[in-house]
Design a protein around this motif. Structure first.
Motif, mmCIF file in Angstrom:
data_model
loop_
_atom_site.group_PDB
_atom_site.id
_atom_site.type_symbol
_atom_site.label_atom_id
_atom_site.label_comp_id
_atom_site.label_asym_id
_atom_site.label_seq_id
_atom_site.Cartn_x
_atom_site.Cartn_y
_atom_site.Cartn_z
ATOM 1 N N CYS A 149 0.886 -1.176 0.000
ATOM 2 C CA CYS A 149 0.000 0.000 0.000
ATOM 3 C C CYS A 149 0.914 1.213 0.000
ATOM 4 O O CYS A 149 1.828 1.303 0.818
ATOM 5 N N LYS B 106 0.559 4.062 1.057
ATOM 6 C CA LYS B 106 0.584 4.803 2.322
ATOM 7 C C LYS B 106 0.901 3.895 3.514
ATOM 8 O O LYS B 106 0.866 4.347 4.651
ATOM 9 N N CYS C 262 -7.610 3.611 2.071
ATOM 10 C CA CYS C 262 -7.688 5.026 2.418
ATOM 11 C C CYS C 262 -8.953 5.681 1.893
ATOM 12 O O CYS C 262 -9.302 6.765 2.307
ATOM 13 N N CYS D 297 -4.496 2.326 -7.160
ATOM 14 C CA CYS D 297 -4.098 3.219 -6.067
ATOM 15 C C CYS D 297 -4.230 4.677 -6.501
ATOM 16 O O CYS D 297 -3.834 5.040 -7.604
ATOM 17 N N GLU D 298 -4.741 5.508 -5.587
ATOM 18 C CA GLU D 298 -4.909 6.918 -5.944
ATOM 19 C C GLU D 298 -3.570 7.634 -6.111
ATOM 20 O O GLU D 298 -3.469 8.636 -6.795
ATOM 21 N N CYS E 3 -4.544 -1.210 -5.988
ATOM 22 C CA CYS E 3 -4.678 -0.847 -4.570
ATOM 23 C C CYS E 3 -4.415 -2.106 -3.752
ATOM 24 O O CYS E 3 -5.051 -3.148 -3.958
ATOM 25 N N ALA E 4 -3.494 -2.024 -2.826
ATOM 26 C CA ALA E 4 -3.123 -3.195 -2.019
ATOM 27 C C ALA E 4 -4.331 -3.745 -1.276
ATOM 28 O O ALA E 4 -4.525 -4.963 -1.192
HETATM 29 S S1 SF4 Z 1 -5.499 3.576 -2.827
HETATM 30 FE FE1 SF4 Z 1 -5.107 1.626 -1.807
HETATM 31 S S2 SF4 Z 1 -2.873 1.224 -2.088
HETATM 32 FE FE2 SF4 Z 1 -3.267 3.382 -2.586
HETATM 33 S S3 SF4 Z 1 -2.828 4.430 -0.693
HETATM 34 FE FE3 SF4 Z 1 -5.069 4.066 -0.716
HETATM 35 S S4 SF4 Z 1 -5.288 2.095 0.341
HETATM 36 FE FE4 SF4 Z 1 -3.108 2.285 -0.154
#
Ligand code: SF4
Ligand code: SF4
Length: 227
Positions: free
Chosen positions: A152, A154, A161, A169-170, A177-178
């Motif tokens: 991830c 973050k 998130c 992932c944003e 996205c993990a």
């Molecule tokens: S989108 Fe998913 S992988 Fe990207 S920061 Fe948010 S939780 Fe983590």
């Protein structure tokens, strides 16, 4: 394995410029696999240094050695005779290897020839990706074998998130996205309840810096010291 990449040539050369007798020390393990510091890379770098110092009309004597591992005293001891005749050592091992070399030969100047990057896996030929940050408190059992602290962006411990866009992932739309991957995996396995409750924050007591492991089996067998 540990992934590293060679430092820019000019940076390496600048570190070595005050010295005349230089020993380039490679490592035959992780850094050899990722083509940063194995025997072949030692040879190439040594030749490049000889040529470059030759062009500058600077007299240098460069020798080469590649140990099986630089993170093991037993192998470091094997070059003691060679080290005697040098002014400085250039290590192409990971940061741990460089430090152990510097500790073993504390009377010599030691420089790193690579940048140590991460703990990762060989995903395809020539492609290594990061998988673990060595946090000392592994939660892969509850996250379907996917590490959110590493994959991830973050490093979130307790779910996404909220910024994810169509499974990506944003922060980096190229990456999945993990937490979506974790959710999908656990859903397939019928284990989603595992991530329904909040986990406590990471236990940083287990991530002691610097880390230390003294294995009792080795202590019993070799009566190892208390270092
Ligand atoms: S989108 Fe998913 S992988 Fe990207 S920061 Fe948010 S939780 Fe983590
Ligand atoms: S949870 Fe910690 S130990 Fe487990 S893979 Fe992730 S970083 Fe590594």
């Amino acid at each position: 394995m540990i992934i590293a990449s060679r430092k820019p040539f000019e940076e390496i050369k600048k570190s070595l410029t005050p010295y005349q007798n230089i020993l380039v020390v490679g490592c035959g393990t992780c850094v050899a696999v990722c083509l940063a510091g194995g025997k072949k890379e030692v040879g190439l770098l040594a030749s490049q240094l000889k040529m470059s110092f030759g062009i500058d009309q600077k007299k240098v004597h460069i020798t080469e050695e590649t140990l099986e591992r630089q993170c093991d005293r037993e192998f470091l001891e094997m070059i003691r005779d060679k080290v005697k005749d040098t002014d400085c050592l250039l290590s192409l091992a990971c940061g741990a290897g460089v430090q152990f070399l510097a500790e073993t030969y504390s009377e010599k100047a030691v420089f790193p020839g690579v940048n140590t990057t991460f703990i990762g896996v060989a995903e395809a030929a020539g492609l290594w990706t990061e998988r673990c940050r060595a946090c000392g408190d592994c939660l892969l059992a509850v996250t379907g074998g996917i590490c959110p602290r590493t994959t991830c962006t973050k490093g979130l411990n307790n779910g996404p998130c909220g910024g994810m866009i169509e499974g990506k992932c944003e922060v980096d739309p190229e990456r999945s996205c993990a937490w979506v991957s974790i959710y999908d995996r656990l859903a397939r396995e019928g284990r989603l309840t595992q991530i329904e409750s909040m986990r406590p924050p990471a236990d940083f007591r287990r991530r002691t810096k610097p880390g230390k492991v003294h294995h009792p089996a080795y202590l019993r067998r070799y009566h190892a010291g208390s270092k």
